[in-house]
Design a protein around this motif. Structure first.
Motif, mmCIF file in Angstrom:
data_model
loop_
_atom_site.group_PDB
_atom_site.id
_atom_site.type_symbol
_atom_site.label_atom_id
_atom_site.label_comp_id
_atom_site.label_asym_id
_atom_site.label_seq_id
_atom_site.Cartn_x
_atom_site.Cartn_y
_atom_site.Cartn_z
ATOM 1 N N LYS A 39 21.692 70.848 -8.727
ATOM 2 C CA LYS A 39 21.262 71.259 -10.060
ATOM 3 C C LYS A 39 22.102 72.415 -10.595
ATOM 4 O O LYS A 39 22.125 72.670 -11.802
ATOM 5 C CB LYS A 39 19.788 71.652 -10.063
ATOM 6 N N ASP A 40 22.818 73.105 -9.704
ATOM 7 C CA ASP A 40 23.625 74.261 -10.094
ATOM 8 C C ASP A 40 25.086 73.915 -10.378
ATOM 9 O O ASP A 40 25.888 74.804 -10.669
ATOM 10 C CB ASP A 40 23.560 75.332 -8.999
ATOM 11 N N MET A 41 25.447 72.624 -10.303
ATOM 12 C CA MET A 41 26.834 72.232 -10.570
ATOM 13 C C MET A 41 27.200 72.532 -12.021
ATOM 14 O O MET A 41 26.430 72.243 -12.926
ATOM 15 C CB MET A 41 27.036 70.732 -10.322
ATOM 16 N N VAL A 42 28.391 73.103 -12.220
ATOM 17 C CA VAL A 42 28.886 73.332 -13.579
ATOM 18 C C VAL A 42 30.145 72.518 -13.847
ATOM 19 O O VAL A 42 30.508 72.297 -15.003
ATOM 20 C CB VAL A 42 29.150 74.831 -13.867
ATOM 21 N N ARG A 43 30.832 72.095 -12.793
ATOM 22 C CA ARG A 43 32.043 71.299 -12.949
ATOM 23 C C ARG A 43 32.187 70.351 -11.780
ATOM 24 O O ARG A 43 31.873 70.700 -10.650
ATOM 25 C CB ARG A 43 33.262 72.226 -13.000
ATOM 26 N N ILE A 44 32.639 69.138 -12.067
ATOM 27 C CA ILE A 44 32.895 68.149 -11.029
ATOM 28 C C ILE A 44 34.214 67.464 -11.362
ATOM 29 O O ILE A 44 34.498 67.178 -12.530
ATOM 30 C CB ILE A 44 31.730 67.134 -10.926
ATOM 31 N N THR B 103 35.721 65.635 -14.867
ATOM 32 C CA THR B 103 37.040 65.031 -15.019
ATOM 33 C C THR B 103 37.182 63.994 -13.926
ATOM 34 O O THR B 103 36.891 64.278 -12.764
ATOM 35 C CB THR B 103 38.155 66.087 -14.877
ATOM 36 N N THR B 104 37.615 62.800 -14.297
ATOM 37 C CA THR B 104 37.866 61.748 -13.317
ATOM 38 C C THR B 104 39.330 61.347 -13.431
ATOM 39 O O THR B 104 39.807 61.075 -14.538
ATOM 40 C CB THR B 104 36.957 60.530 -13.555
ATOM 41 N N VAL B 105 40.014 61.338 -12.296
ATOM 42 C CA VAL B 105 41.421 60.946 -12.267
ATOM 43 C C VAL B 105 41.620 59.842 -11.232
ATOM 44 O O VAL B 105 40.840 59.724 -10.287
ATOM 45 C CB VAL B 105 42.343 62.140 -11.944
ATOM 46 N N VAL B 106 42.647 59.067 -11.434
ATOM 47 C CA VAL B 106 43.020 58.051 -10.457
ATOM 48 C C VAL B 106 44.171 58.633 -9.654
ATOM 49 O O VAL B 106 45.167 59.110 -10.226
ATOM 50 C CB VAL B 106 43.428 56.737 -11.135
ATOM 51 N N ALA B 107 44.009 58.624 -8.325
ATOM 52 C CA ALA B 107 45.015 59.233 -7.452
ATOM 53 C C ALA B 107 44.989 58.573 -6.086
ATOM 54 O O ALA B 107 43.953 58.083 -5.637
ATOM 55 C CB ALA B 107 44.729 60.721 -7.306
#
Length: 138
Positions: free
Chosen positions: A70-75, A104-108
């Motif tokens: 619940k404390d996540m601010v960035r993923i 943010t979702t990236v392909v890597a």
């Protein structure tokens, strides 16, 4: 306040000299976390199960820091196959719906070909009671 370093005991942490998470004041920085089950030393072949395991690992790290999802601010999500996004998006929503972090979702390509997803999280503990915040109730 001294920094707290949290280790899962993963061989990757030992090899590369990093911590699963670092707590700096109210901020918690969780390293890129894959779908490995660290206790069993295994990883599922399915990206959906790997995503659930990522969040179990992240939740464990946050709990060690006296925090939670619940404390996540960035993923930030690293996905090896863009076609998997439609399968994992509902799983991510399940774990992020309450916090609604910036995403943010990236392909890597990931280090180990068995890894299909890696997730990094920044969280912030709320160290103040709303009553005591400036402008809060007295």
């Amino acid at each position: 306040m001294a920094r707290q370093r949290i280790s899962s005991g993963s061989s990757f942490e030992q090899l590369a000299g990093y911590s699963r998470a670092v707590v700096d004041g109210d901020w918690i920085f969780v390293s890129g976390t894959t779908g490995f089950d660290y206790k069993a030393g295994t990883i599922a072949a399915d990206v959906v199960e790997q995503t659930h395991q990522c969040f179990r690992n992240i939740q464990w790290a946050l709990e060690q820091a006296k925090s939670g999802l619940k404390d996540m601010v960035r993923i930030q999500i690293h996905l090896t196959d863009p076609a998997d996004f439609t399968r994992i998006a509902p799983v991510i929503g399940q774990y992020c719906r309450e916090a609604r972090p910036a995403n943010t979702t990236v392909v890597a390509q990931l280090i180990d070909p068995r890894m299909k997803i890696e997730i990094e999280v920044t969280a912030r503990r709320d160290s103040s009671d709303p009553v005591d915040r400036p402008g809060g109730r007295k």
